[in-house]
Structures are given as C-alpha cells and as structure tokens.
Design an enzyme around this catalytic site. Structure first.
Site, short mmCIF file in Angstrom:
data_model
loop_
_atom_site.label_atom_id
_atom_site.label_comp_id
_atom_site.label_asym_id
_atom_site.label_seq_id
_atom_site.Cartn_x
_atom_site.Cartn_y
_atom_site.Cartn_z
N ASP A 1 -2.22 -23.18 36.28
CA ASP A 1 -3.00 -23.22 38.00
C ASP A 1 -2.27 -22.59 38.62
O ASP A 1 -0.50 -23.06 38.62
CB ASP A 1 -2.98 -24.60 38.24
N GLU B 1 -5.58 -18.25 35.87
CA GLU B 1 -7.05 -17.84 36.65
C GLU B 1 -6.36 -15.90 37.24
O GLU B 1 -5.73 -15.43 37.72
CB GLU B 1 -6.69 -18.24 38.03
N CYS C 1 -14.55 -31.06 37.40
CA CYS C 1 -13.83 -32.79 36.45
C CYS C 1 -13.57 -32.49 35.29
O CYS C 1 -14.64 -32.17 35.04
CB CYS C 1 -14.30 -34.09 36.69
N CYS D 1 -15.32 -34.87 32.79
CA CYS D 1 -16.44 -35.22 32.00
C CYS D 1 -17.68 -34.15 32.73
O CYS D 1 -18.81 -33.20 32.31
CB CYS D 1 -17.21 -36.32 33.28
N CYS E 1 -12.98 -38.24 40.91
CA CYS E 1 -13.86 -38.26 40.14
C CYS E 1 -15.42 -39.34 40.65
O CYS E 1 -15.40 -40.31 40.07
CB CYS E 1 -14.51 -38.24 39.00
N CYS F 1 -17.38 -39.92 37.03
CA CYS F 1 -16.59 -40.88 36.27
C CYS F 1 -15.16 -41.27 36.75
O CYS F 1 -14.27 -42.89 36.09
CB CYS F 1 -16.33 -40.04 34.72
N ASP G 1 -4.24 -29.98 41.53
CA ASP G 1 -3.43 -28.45 40.00
C ASP G 1 -3.80 -28.65 38.96
O ASP G 1 -4.02 -28.09 37.55
CB ASP G 1 -2.41 -28.29 40.51
#
Ligand SMILES: [Zn+2]
Length: 412
Positions: free
Chosen positions: A195, A279, A332, A335, A351, A354, A361
């Site tokens: 990232d 990305e 997330c 999950c 999250c 979960c 990052d």
C-alpha cells in the site's frame, strides 16, 4: 538474459572540458530548434515535412557555409537532437490520436522550441566510448574524469551511447549499455501486497513499513525562501542568476533524496518477493487535488511503480496492478466487511462486524495481497476469505502508464 541498462554518474570537468560540453549542448539545441522551424515551414507551405535524415543532410550542406562553427562539435550531437525532434512529433501525433478517441483528458502540447533559460540541456555521443575505472573516454571530448570511481562497468558491458547533461551546475554522463544478467529464478518467495501512502511511503502485507524521507517537506522552507529571493532581484541581473542557480540546487537535492529512497524500497521488494500487488493509482488525477498534490509528488508514486516494473523483470518478480477503484482501505481483511466511508485522517479503525482492530495501511496491504492469483497462498497473512476473493485480470502497463484505462480486477 541481456538487458539494456543505463549508468549515470557525475563528471569532474576542467574549464576547457566544460566549455566543450556547453558548445556541444548548444549545437544540439540549435539543431533541434532549427529542425522544428524547418518542419513548421514545410507544414505551413503544405509540403511533406522533412524527417531527421532529410534534415541532417540539409544541415551538412549548411555546415559548409553558414554554420561552420558546428565543425567544432561531434556530428552525433546535432544528429541525435534531430532524432529527438522526430520522437517529439511521433509522441505528439500519438497523443492527438488518443485525445480524438477520448482516451486522454489532458491538453496535448505541440513540440516547443528549447530555450537556454531552461538549462543548458544535454547531448548524445556514440562511437568510440571507453570506460576506465576513474574516467571515461568520449569522441571529441577526450578523457573526462569521474567523481565516483568504479561505478561504470569497465568489463562485460557493450556500450551503445553516452549522454552528457547538466543540472544545477553539475555535469553528468549516462551510458547506455547492454549487460548480461543472470536469468531470473522464480523461487519460493512470498507474495506481498504493498500500500503506497502519504504518511508512510509503503506498507507491505508482511508488516514491513518503509517510512517516507519527506524530502520535499523538510526542504520546502528553504525552497520557498529562495523562490522569494529570486522575485526580489532585478530581472536579468547577475544576482538573480545566482539565486536561480541556488534554487535549482535545492530542488535537485530534494529529487535526489526522493529517488534514492524509492530505489532502495523497489530493489528490496523485487529481489525478495515473487509477486507484488500494487494499487494502480490515478496519479495525474490525484495531483489535481491540491490538498494532496504536494504530498503525492513528494512520495513519487509514479516513479515507484516505474522502478518496480523494470526491476521486477530483472529479478523474476511479478507485479500486479489492482484496479484503481478497488477500495483496498475500506474492506476488513479478516471478514470482508466493507465500510461506507473511511476518512483519510483515520489511521486506525475497528471492524464493526468482527471487531478486529486495523491499522489502515496494513489492512490495505493485506487486501491487495489477496488479489494475487490463488495458486500460491503466502504464509502468515490473514487474507480474505474464499468467497470474497476478487478476480484479477492482469495486463502489462503501457508506455504512458497513466493512460491505460481498462479495468483489471473486479469483485465477484
Ligand atoms: Zn471484520
């Protein structure tokens, strides 16, 4: 495996050599501008525009009469300048075509005349080029001393050409060589999602964090001060010239720090990973956001990707670009829950589904890693569950990089 490599290093010139280099760069600039004017003339008269070969022939005739000073420089300097002019036109027409197809949103610029104000410039030489440990021997210029000893390859490389350039008062030589490299071995190396960020330069899904040198930010005060001192000095004065030189030096320092840190990270990644997922950031679009522009230019996203692309070929690493609309930060990684909104300011979050505590990052890096083809799953990562694994369609980055539009991955 044979690869084309360029080695660039600083020259240690004496006054005589510096003058000769300035003359060569001047001749190259003159030829470029003259060629551009000739092409424009022909175009306006409705004639076929002359190519680099036609122009060089014309130039040789002119040398006998009007521009006999050009005998003082190597013939390759103006010749290559004319070839560059041809390339500039090819590039221009290619972009016009893209614009017509609606694939390019930015303005397409017609090739411009080169001005001495924008720097002395550069020139290319080829022919008898010999590299020694502490010097380089070039046609016409003779033996030039190098500031760094032993960096240029003395043996095992076929030298194709040399480009001499000036920046902020320093002179550099870059030689293009054909180098024999060991074939890349695809071994059991881990997959890594990376990232790219503003707060940190890069965060790997293996937990490794590469901090930003923030080169520009810490030097920005100095740059602003120098910029102001230029505007206070009278136009055309010697003091203004001096201040311009100082500013150029400050800018180069920033650029050097930035490039060096990117080189270190991309080398490390391409040598130690089998697959790197990045990305595909829309850099030119993001720089338009003025709040982010400074920070993004500082990190050098585009340069990061460019270096990783060519280094990965050398070391047998595969680079996968995730679609630019893949919301890597909002999922997330445990999950698969998707947040509706995640502000840029939020560095850590929990999250709601979960309850996992996420570092922004690192979570994005996990999600990117999960985009890699499923054949080899890397150990130790908490990648996405099977049912939300995205489909990845991989494509090579085109030459212009940012102009590639097609979507490469999609959620199923
Ligand atoms: Zn969750």
């Amino acid at each position: 495996m044979k690869v084309l490599c360029a080695f660039k290093t600083e020259l240690d010139l004496n006054d005589h050599q510096r003058t000769a280099c300035i003359k060569h760069a001047g001749a190259a600039r003159w030829a470029y501008n003259w060629g551009l004017a000739r092409k424009q003339e022909a175009f306006e008269a409705g004639l076929k525009t002359p190519t680099a070969i036609d122009l060089h022939r014309e130039l040789n005739v002119l040398k006998h009469t009007e521009i006999s000073w050009m005998y003082e420089v190597s013939k390759t300097a103006p010749q290559e300048a004319l070839r560059n002019l041809d390339r500039a036109f090819d590039h221009f027409f290619r972009r016009v075509k893209l614009k017509k197809q609606g694939k390019l949103k930015v303005k397409v610029g017609f090739p411009k005349f080169k001005s001495k104000k924008n720097g002395i410039g550069n020139f290319q030489l080829w022919g008898a080029i010999h590299v020694h440990k502490k010097s380089i021997q070039l046609p016409r210029l003779g033996v030039l001393r190098l500031k760094e000893s032993g960096y240029l390859p003395v043996e095992g490389a076929r030298i194709l050409n040399a480009t001499i350039s000036e920046r902020a008062g320093r002179w550099f030589v870059s030689i293009q060589c054909e180098v024999e490299m060991p074939d890349p071995v695809r071994s059991e190396k881990p997959i890594c999602g990376v990232d790219l960020g503003i707060a940190r330069m890069a965060t790997g899904s293996d937990g490794k964090v590469f901090e930003n040198p923030k080169a520009l930010k810490s030097n920005l005060g100095k740059i602003i001060r120098l910029q102001r001192s230029i505007s206070r000095r009278m136009k055309g004065s010697a003091n203004r010239k001096k201040a311009v030189q100082q500013l150029a030096k400050a800018h180069q320092k920033v650029a050097n720090i930035r490039k060096d840190s990117i080189h270190q990270v991309t080398s490390q990644l391409s040598k130690t990973k089998s697959v790197v997922v990045l990305e595909d950031l829309n850099v030119s679009g993001m720089v338009k956001n003025h709040h982010l522009a400074q920070a993004i230019s500082d990190v050098g996203f585009y340069e990061f990707r460019r270096q990783l692309m060519y280094k990965s070929k050398w070391y047998g690493c595969e680079v996968i670009l995730a679609d630019r609309f893949f919301p890597s930060s909002k999922f997330c990684s445990r999950c698969g829950y998707k947040l509706d909104k995640l502000d840029l300011k939020v560095r850590e979050w929990d999250c709601p589904s979960c309850g996992t505590h996420h570092d922004r990052d690192l979570n994005a890096a996990y999600n990117l890693e999960s985009l890699a083809p499923t054949t080899a799953s890397s150990a130790g990562s908490n990648a996405c569950e099977e049912d939300i694994r995205p489909v990845v369609i991989q494509a090579d980055l085109d030459e212009a990089g940012t102009e590639l539009q097609s979507a490469r991955c999609r959620f199923v």
